[in-house]
Design an enzyme around this catalytic site. Structure first.
Site, PDB file in Angstrom:
ATOM      1  N   ARG A  37       0.817  -1.208   0.000  1.00 42.93           N
ATOM      2  CA  ARG A  37       0.000   0.000   0.000  1.00 42.93           C
ATOM      3  C   ARG A  37       0.860   1.272   0.000  1.00 42.93           C
ATOM      4  NH1 ARG A  37      -4.695  -1.785   4.360  1.00 42.93           N
ATOM      5  NH2 ARG A  37      -5.669  -3.375   3.055  1.00 42.93           N
ATOM      6  N   ARG A  41      -2.407   6.539  -0.104  1.00 44.66           N
ATOM      7  CA  ARG A  41      -2.669   6.533   1.328  1.00 44.66           C
ATOM      8  C   ARG A  41      -1.949   7.634   2.091  1.00 44.66           C
ATOM      9  NH1 ARG A  41      -5.318   1.838   3.032  1.00 44.66           N
ATOM     10  NH2 ARG A  41      -4.444   1.904   5.103  1.00 44.66           N
ATOM     11  N   ASP A  86      -7.191  -2.011  -6.916  1.00 46.63           N
ATOM     12  CA  ASP A  86      -7.866  -2.605  -5.771  1.00 46.63           C
ATOM     13  C   ASP A  86      -8.328  -3.996  -6.177  1.00 46.63           C
ATOM     14  OD1 ASP A  86      -9.153  -1.690  -2.959  1.00 46.63           O
ATOM     15  OD2 ASP A  86     -10.466  -3.121  -3.968  1.00 46.63           O
ATOM     16  N   TYR A 165     -15.846 -11.016   0.461  1.00 42.42           N
ATOM     17  CA  TYR A 165     -16.520  -9.736   0.224  1.00 42.42           C
ATOM     18  C   TYR A 165     -17.871  -9.952  -0.446  1.00 42.42           C
ATOM     19  CZ  TYR A 165     -12.622  -6.659   1.486  1.00 42.42           C
ATOM     20  OH  TYR A 165     -11.664  -5.963   2.166  1.00 42.42           O
TER      21      TYR A 165
END
Length: 364
Positions: A37, A41, A86, A165
Protein backbone atom coordinates in the site's frame (compact mmCIF):
# COMPACT_ATOMS: atom_id res chain seq x y z
CA UNK A 1 4.29 -18.81 -23.31
CA UNK A 2 7.30 -16.54 -23.71
CA UNK A 3 6.75 -12.95 -22.69
CA UNK A 4 7.02 -10.38 -25.47
CA UNK A 5 10.59 -9.35 -26.24
CA UNK A 6 9.81 -5.78 -25.12
CA UNK A 7 8.61 -6.94 -21.69
CA UNK A 8 10.98 -5.73 -18.91
CA UNK A 9 11.79 -9.32 -17.96
CA UNK A 10 12.44 -10.52 -21.50
CA UNK A 11 14.32 -7.34 -22.43
CA UNK A 12 16.64 -7.77 -19.45
CA UNK A 13 15.72 -4.58 -17.62
CA UNK A 14 14.43 -6.14 -14.38
CA UNK A 15 15.68 -9.76 -13.96
CA UNK A 16 18.83 -8.64 -12.13
CA UNK A 17 17.04 -6.15 -9.87
CA UNK A 18 17.37 -6.72 -6.14
CA UNK A 19 13.73 -7.80 -5.95
CA UNK A 20 13.94 -10.41 -8.68
CA UNK A 21 17.21 -11.76 -7.33
CA UNK A 22 15.67 -12.12 -3.88
CA UNK A 23 12.68 -13.92 -5.36
CA UNK A 24 15.14 -16.40 -6.87
CA UNK A 25 16.63 -16.96 -3.42
CA UNK A 26 19.74 -14.89 -4.06
CA UNK A 27 21.17 -12.43 -1.55
CA UNK A 28 22.71 -9.20 -2.82
CA UNK A 29 24.68 -6.51 -1.03
CA UNK A 30 21.49 -5.56 0.84
CA UNK A 31 17.87 -6.59 1.11
CA UNK A 32 15.39 -5.02 -1.32
CA UNK A 33 12.61 -2.94 0.21
CA UNK A 34 9.13 -1.88 -0.82
CA UNK A 35 5.94 -1.31 1.16
CA UNK A 36 2.48 -2.78 0.72
CA UNK A 37 0.00 0.00 0.00
CA UNK A 38 2.88 2.37 -0.70
CA UNK A 39 0.98 3.70 -3.73
CA UNK A 40 -1.26 6.34 -2.20
CA UNK A 41 -2.67 6.53 1.33
CA UNK A 42 0.02 8.42 3.22
CA UNK A 43 1.35 10.70 0.46
CA UNK A 44 0.09 14.29 0.26
CA UNK A 45 0.70 14.28 -3.51
CA UNK A 46 -1.62 11.29 -3.75
CA UNK A 47 -4.38 13.00 -1.80
CA UNK A 48 -4.03 16.13 -3.93
CA UNK A 49 -4.22 14.15 -7.17
CA UNK A 50 -7.21 12.08 -6.06
CA UNK A 51 -9.22 14.97 -4.60
CA UNK A 52 -12.82 14.67 -5.80
CA UNK A 53 -12.29 11.29 -7.47
CA UNK A 54 -13.81 8.08 -6.14
CA UNK A 55 -11.36 5.29 -5.38
CA UNK A 56 -12.47 2.86 -8.09
CA UNK A 57 -12.71 5.66 -10.64
CA UNK A 58 -9.09 6.59 -9.89
CA UNK A 59 -8.07 2.96 -10.41
CA UNK A 60 -9.63 3.05 -13.88
CA UNK A 61 -8.09 6.37 -14.96
CA UNK A 62 -4.86 5.21 -16.67
CA UNK A 63 -2.94 8.46 -16.23
CA UNK A 64 -3.95 8.80 -12.58
CA UNK A 65 -3.31 5.16 -11.67
CA UNK A 66 0.12 5.30 -13.28
CA UNK A 67 1.08 8.53 -11.56
CA UNK A 68 -0.03 7.18 -8.16
CA UNK A 69 2.00 4.01 -8.73
CA UNK A 70 5.11 6.06 -9.51
CA UNK A 71 4.84 8.57 -6.65
CA UNK A 72 6.37 6.40 -3.88
CA UNK A 73 9.19 5.26 -6.17
CA UNK A 74 10.17 8.88 -6.73
CA UNK A 75 9.72 9.93 -3.09
CA UNK A 76 11.13 6.94 -1.20
CA UNK A 77 13.47 5.28 -3.68
CA UNK A 78 11.94 1.85 -3.06
CA UNK A 79 13.20 -1.13 -5.02
CA UNK A 80 9.85 -1.99 -6.58
CA UNK A 81 6.61 -0.32 -7.57
CA UNK A 82 3.32 -2.00 -6.77
CA UNK A 83 0.49 -1.29 -9.17
CA UNK A 84 -2.16 1.07 -7.81
CA UNK A 85 -5.51 -0.68 -8.02
CA UNK A 86 -7.87 -2.61 -5.77
CA UNK A 87 -8.75 -6.26 -5.54
CA UNK A 88 -12.41 -5.51 -6.33
CA UNK A 89 -11.60 -3.74 -9.61
CA UNK A 90 -12.17 -6.92 -11.65
CA UNK A 91 -15.60 -7.29 -10.02
CA UNK A 92 -16.51 -3.76 -11.07
CA UNK A 93 -15.20 -4.35 -14.60
CA UNK A 94 -17.45 -7.37 -15.20
CA UNK A 95 -20.54 -5.56 -13.93
CA UNK A 96 -20.76 -6.47 -10.25
CA UNK A 97 -22.11 -3.54 -8.24
CA UNK A 98 -19.39 -2.53 -5.78
CA UNK A 99 -18.12 0.71 -4.32
CA UNK A 100 -15.34 1.51 -1.87
CA UNK A 101 -16.87 3.44 0.99
CA UNK A 102 -14.50 5.74 2.86
CA UNK A 103 -13.71 4.43 6.32
CA UNK A 104 -15.31 1.07 5.59
CA UNK A 105 -13.98 -0.52 2.42
CA UNK A 106 -15.61 -2.43 -0.46
CA UNK A 107 -19.41 -2.65 -0.22
CA UNK A 108 -21.49 -4.79 -2.59
CA UNK A 109 -24.87 -3.72 -3.92
CA UNK A 110 -26.22 -7.29 -3.70
CA UNK A 111 -24.47 -9.87 -1.46
CA UNK A 112 -24.13 -13.41 -2.81
CA UNK A 113 -25.49 -15.64 -0.05
CA UNK A 114 -27.38 -18.59 -1.55
CA UNK A 115 -26.83 -21.21 -4.18
CA UNK A 116 -29.20 -19.28 -6.45
CA UNK A 117 -27.16 -16.11 -5.91
CA UNK A 118 -23.98 -17.96 -6.82
CA UNK A 119 -25.60 -19.41 -9.93
CA UNK A 120 -26.69 -15.94 -11.03
CA UNK A 121 -23.25 -14.41 -10.43
CA UNK A 122 -21.35 -17.18 -12.17
CA UNK A 123 -23.38 -16.68 -15.32
CA UNK A 124 -20.94 -13.82 -15.94
CA UNK A 125 -18.08 -15.18 -18.03
CA UNK A 126 -14.74 -14.20 -16.45
CA UNK A 127 -13.36 -13.91 -19.98
CA UNK A 128 -15.33 -10.68 -20.39
CA UNK A 129 -12.71 -9.11 -18.14
CA UNK A 130 -10.09 -9.32 -20.88
CA UNK A 131 -11.63 -6.55 -22.99
CA UNK A 132 -12.85 -4.55 -19.99
CA UNK A 133 -9.30 -4.36 -18.61
CA UNK A 134 -8.10 -1.89 -21.25
CA UNK A 135 -7.74 1.04 -18.77
CA UNK A 136 -5.75 -1.18 -16.39
CA UNK A 137 -3.43 -2.40 -19.14
CA UNK A 138 -2.92 1.16 -20.32
CA UNK A 139 -1.96 2.23 -16.79
CA UNK A 140 0.52 -0.65 -16.43
CA UNK A 141 2.15 0.16 -19.78
CA UNK A 142 2.48 3.84 -18.88
CA UNK A 143 4.03 2.94 -15.56
CA UNK A 144 6.53 0.44 -16.91
CA UNK A 145 7.67 2.96 -19.52
CA UNK A 146 8.71 5.28 -16.67
CA UNK A 147 10.22 2.72 -14.29
CA UNK A 148 13.25 1.63 -16.31
CA UNK A 149 15.07 -1.06 -14.32
CA UNK A 150 12.73 -0.83 -11.32
CA UNK A 151 10.30 -3.78 -11.40
CA UNK A 152 6.55 -3.38 -11.18
CA UNK A 153 4.64 -5.84 -9.01
CA UNK A 154 1.21 -6.76 -10.28
CA UNK A 155 -1.30 -7.96 -7.76
CA UNK A 156 -4.66 -9.62 -7.36
CA UNK A 157 -6.93 -10.60 -4.51
CA UNK A 158 -6.99 -14.27 -3.60
CA UNK A 159 -10.24 -16.10 -4.43
CA UNK A 160 -11.25 -16.47 -0.78
CA UNK A 161 -10.91 -12.78 -0.01
CA UNK A 162 -12.97 -11.86 -3.07
CA UNK A 163 -15.56 -14.51 -2.19
CA UNK A 164 -15.69 -13.26 1.40
CA UNK A 165 -16.52 -9.74 0.22
CA UNK A 166 -19.16 -11.09 -2.15
CA UNK A 167 -20.88 -13.21 0.51
CA UNK A 168 -20.59 -10.79 3.42
CA UNK A 169 -21.49 -7.80 1.27
CA UNK A 170 -18.57 -5.86 2.70
CA UNK A 171 -15.81 -6.08 5.31
CA UNK A 172 -16.32 -8.50 8.19
CA UNK A 173 -14.42 -9.37 11.35
CA UNK A 174 -15.15 -13.09 11.33
CA UNK A 175 -16.61 -13.92 7.86
CA UNK A 176 -19.29 -16.10 9.40
CA UNK A 177 -21.54 -16.04 6.34
CA UNK A 178 -18.72 -17.03 3.99
CA UNK A 179 -17.57 -19.82 6.26
CA UNK A 180 -21.15 -21.02 6.69
CA UNK A 181 -21.74 -21.17 2.93
CA UNK A 182 -18.50 -23.12 2.57
CA UNK A 183 -19.97 -25.96 4.63
CA UNK A 184 -23.72 -25.58 4.14
CA UNK A 185 -23.60 -25.65 0.34
CA UNK A 186 -20.23 -27.05 -0.76
CA UNK A 187 -21.25 -27.16 -4.43
CA UNK A 188 -22.17 -23.48 -4.45
CA UNK A 189 -18.96 -22.65 -2.60
CA UNK A 190 -16.83 -24.55 -5.13
CA UNK A 191 -18.58 -22.75 -7.99
CA UNK A 192 -18.03 -19.38 -6.35
CA UNK A 193 -14.37 -20.08 -5.66
CA UNK A 194 -13.78 -21.32 -9.22
CA UNK A 195 -15.35 -18.15 -10.58
CA UNK A 196 -13.38 -15.79 -8.35
CA UNK A 197 -10.18 -17.75 -9.13
CA UNK A 198 -10.69 -17.41 -12.86
CA UNK A 199 -11.57 -13.72 -12.59
CA UNK A 200 -8.68 -12.71 -10.36
CA UNK A 201 -6.26 -14.91 -12.31
CA UNK A 202 -7.15 -13.06 -15.51
CA UNK A 203 -6.69 -9.75 -13.70
CA UNK A 204 -3.15 -10.73 -12.69
CA UNK A 205 -2.30 -12.17 -16.10
CA UNK A 206 -3.32 -8.95 -17.81
CA UNK A 207 -1.00 -6.90 -15.59
CA UNK A 208 1.90 -9.23 -16.29
CA UNK A 209 1.43 -9.26 -20.05
CA UNK A 210 1.30 -5.46 -19.95
CA UNK A 211 4.68 -5.28 -18.16
CA UNK A 212 4.61 -6.34 -14.49
CA UNK A 213 7.76 -8.26 -13.50
CA UNK A 214 6.30 -10.17 -10.52
CA UNK A 215 2.90 -11.01 -9.12
CA UNK A 216 1.51 -11.03 -5.60
CA UNK A 217 -1.65 -12.76 -4.46
CA UNK A 218 -3.24 -11.06 -1.42
CA UNK A 219 -5.43 -13.17 0.87
CA UNK A 220 -6.47 -10.49 3.32
CA UNK A 221 -9.07 -12.60 5.12
CA UNK A 222 -7.57 -16.11 5.06
CA UNK A 223 -6.57 -15.71 8.71
CA UNK A 224 -10.22 -16.31 9.61
CA UNK A 225 -9.89 -19.93 8.47
CA UNK A 226 -8.73 -23.10 10.14
CA UNK A 227 -5.92 -24.98 8.44
CA UNK A 228 -8.34 -27.77 7.52
CA UNK A 229 -10.82 -25.37 5.89
CA UNK A 230 -8.05 -23.49 4.08
CA UNK A 231 -6.51 -26.68 2.71
CA UNK A 232 -9.79 -28.27 1.62
CA UNK A 233 -11.89 -25.31 0.53
CA UNK A 234 -9.54 -22.44 -0.37
CA UNK A 235 -6.04 -23.52 -1.40
CA UNK A 236 -7.18 -25.28 -4.61
CA UNK A 237 -8.80 -22.05 -5.81
CA UNK A 238 -5.69 -20.01 -5.01
CA UNK A 239 -3.63 -22.47 -7.03
CA UNK A 240 -6.16 -22.20 -9.84
CA UNK A 241 -5.86 -18.38 -9.83
CA UNK A 242 -2.09 -18.60 -10.10
CA UNK A 243 -2.36 -21.15 -12.90
CA UNK A 244 -3.36 -18.19 -15.07
CA UNK A 245 0.24 -16.95 -15.05
CA UNK A 246 2.32 -20.09 -14.57
CA UNK A 247 2.92 -20.48 -18.29
CA UNK A 248 4.54 -17.03 -18.63
CA UNK A 249 8.29 -17.42 -19.09
CA UNK A 250 11.34 -15.47 -20.16
CA UNK A 251 14.99 -16.23 -20.91
CA UNK A 252 17.65 -14.91 -18.54
CA UNK A 253 21.35 -15.79 -18.65
CA UNK A 254 20.62 -18.79 -20.82
CA UNK A 255 17.97 -20.13 -18.44
CA UNK A 256 14.25 -20.21 -19.12
CA UNK A 257 12.56 -18.75 -16.06
CA UNK A 258 8.94 -18.25 -15.08
CA UNK A 259 7.20 -15.25 -13.60
CA UNK A 260 8.03 -14.96 -9.86
CA UNK A 261 5.06 -15.08 -7.50
CA UNK A 262 4.54 -13.93 -3.90
CA UNK A 263 1.71 -15.05 -1.62
CA UNK A 264 0.65 -12.94 1.36
CA UNK A 265 -2.10 -13.32 3.92
CA UNK A 266 -3.09 -11.53 7.11
CA UNK A 267 -3.13 -13.57 10.32
CA UNK A 268 -1.98 -16.68 8.45
CA UNK A 269 0.89 -17.89 10.62
CA UNK A 270 -0.73 -21.33 10.96
CA UNK A 271 -1.38 -21.54 7.21
CA UNK A 272 2.06 -20.66 5.81
CA UNK A 273 3.12 -24.13 4.60
CA UNK A 274 -0.27 -24.63 2.91
CA UNK A 275 0.02 -21.19 1.31
CA UNK A 276 3.43 -22.12 -0.05
CA UNK A 277 2.05 -25.36 -1.41
CA UNK A 278 -0.27 -23.52 -3.81
CA UNK A 279 2.90 -22.90 -5.81
CA UNK A 280 4.73 -19.62 -5.22
CA UNK A 281 8.32 -18.38 -5.03
CA UNK A 282 8.09 -16.30 -1.85
CA UNK A 283 5.84 -15.96 1.17
CA UNK A 284 4.84 -12.65 2.73
CA UNK A 285 4.64 -12.76 6.53
CA UNK A 286 2.50 -10.40 8.55
CA UNK A 287 3.69 -8.61 11.68
CA UNK A 288 2.40 -11.25 14.11
CA UNK A 289 5.05 -13.90 13.45
CA UNK A 290 8.83 -13.35 13.62
CA UNK A 291 10.58 -14.10 10.35
CA UNK A 292 12.92 -16.69 11.84
CA UNK A 293 9.92 -18.61 13.18
CA UNK A 294 8.15 -18.29 9.81
CA UNK A 295 11.29 -19.66 8.16
CA UNK A 296 11.30 -22.60 10.58
CA UNK A 297 7.65 -23.39 9.84
CA UNK A 298 8.38 -23.27 6.12
CA UNK A 299 11.41 -25.52 6.44
CA UNK A 300 13.85 -22.91 5.18
CA UNK A 301 12.60 -23.56 1.66
CA UNK A 302 11.58 -20.14 0.42
CA UNK A 303 12.43 -16.42 0.44
CA UNK A 304 10.38 -14.36 2.89
CA UNK A 305 8.87 -10.91 2.59
CA UNK A 306 8.06 -8.69 5.55
CA UNK A 307 7.43 -7.90 8.29
CA UNK A 308 7.78 -4.53 10.00
CA UNK A 309 4.83 -3.77 12.27
CA UNK A 310 2.93 -0.86 10.66
CA UNK A 311 2.01 0.40 14.14
CA UNK A 312 5.65 1.19 14.84
CA UNK A 313 5.90 3.59 11.92
CA UNK A 314 4.55 6.19 14.34
CA UNK A 315 6.75 5.20 17.29
CA UNK A 316 9.77 7.24 18.43
CA UNK A 317 12.59 6.82 15.95
CA UNK A 318 14.85 4.79 18.29
CA UNK A 319 12.00 2.30 18.81
CA UNK A 320 11.46 1.97 15.07
CA UNK A 321 15.21 1.63 14.48
CA UNK A 322 15.45 -1.21 17.01
CA UNK A 323 12.47 -2.95 15.42
CA UNK A 324 13.92 -2.56 11.92
CA UNK A 325 17.23 -4.05 13.04
CA UNK A 326 15.41 -6.99 14.65
CA UNK A 327 13.37 -7.72 11.51
CA UNK A 328 16.49 -7.58 9.33
CA UNK A 329 18.35 -9.88 11.74
CA UNK A 330 15.55 -12.44 11.83
CA UNK A 331 15.20 -12.24 8.04
CA UNK A 332 18.77 -13.53 7.73
CA UNK A 333 17.46 -16.99 8.62
CA UNK A 334 15.60 -17.28 5.30
CA UNK A 335 17.18 -18.08 1.93
CA UNK A 336 16.51 -14.45 0.97
CA UNK A 337 14.57 -11.55 2.46
CA UNK A 338 12.51 -8.70 0.99
CA UNK A 339 11.93 -6.02 3.59
CA UNK A 340 8.32 -4.88 3.73
CA UNK A 341 5.58 -4.17 6.22
CA UNK A 342 3.59 -6.91 7.86
CA UNK A 343 0.49 -5.29 6.31
CA UNK A 344 -0.19 -2.02 4.51
CA UNK A 345 0.98 1.53 5.10
CA UNK A 346 -1.48 3.24 7.50
CA UNK A 347 -2.96 6.43 5.98
CA UNK A 348 -1.66 8.59 8.84
CA UNK A 349 1.97 7.51 8.36
CA UNK A 350 4.57 10.27 8.05
CA UNK A 351 6.05 9.62 4.58
CA UNK A 352 9.48 10.65 5.86
CA UNK A 353 9.48 7.53 8.05
CA UNK A 354 9.22 5.32 4.98
CA UNK A 355 12.02 7.22 3.28
CA UNK A 356 14.09 6.85 6.46
CA UNK A 357 13.62 3.07 6.40
CA UNK A 358 14.74 2.87 2.78
CA UNK A 359 17.77 5.06 3.43
CA UNK A 360 18.69 3.06 6.53
CA UNK A 361 18.55 -0.20 4.59
CA UNK A 362 20.69 1.35 1.89
CA UNK A 363 23.24 2.46 4.48
CA UNK A 364 22.89 6.16 3.80
Amino acid sequence: MNLDSAHPLAAGRTPDSLLLRALRGERGDRVPVWFMRQAGRSLPEYRALRAGTQMLDSCLDPAMASEITLQPVRRHGVDAAVFFSDIVVPLRLVGVGVEIVAGRGPVLDAPVRTGADVAELTRIDPATLDDAMAPVLDAVARTVAELGETPLIGFAGAPFTLAAYLVEGGPSKDHLRARALMHADPAAWRALMAWTADLTGRFLRGQVLAGASAGQLFDSWAGALSLADYTAHVAPASARALDAVRDLTFAHQGVQRRLPLIHFGVGTGELLPAMLDVGVDAIGVDYRLPLDEANRRLGGRVPLQGNLDPALLGAPLPVLAEHLADVLRRGEAAPAHILNLGHGVPPETDPDRLTWIVNTVRGR
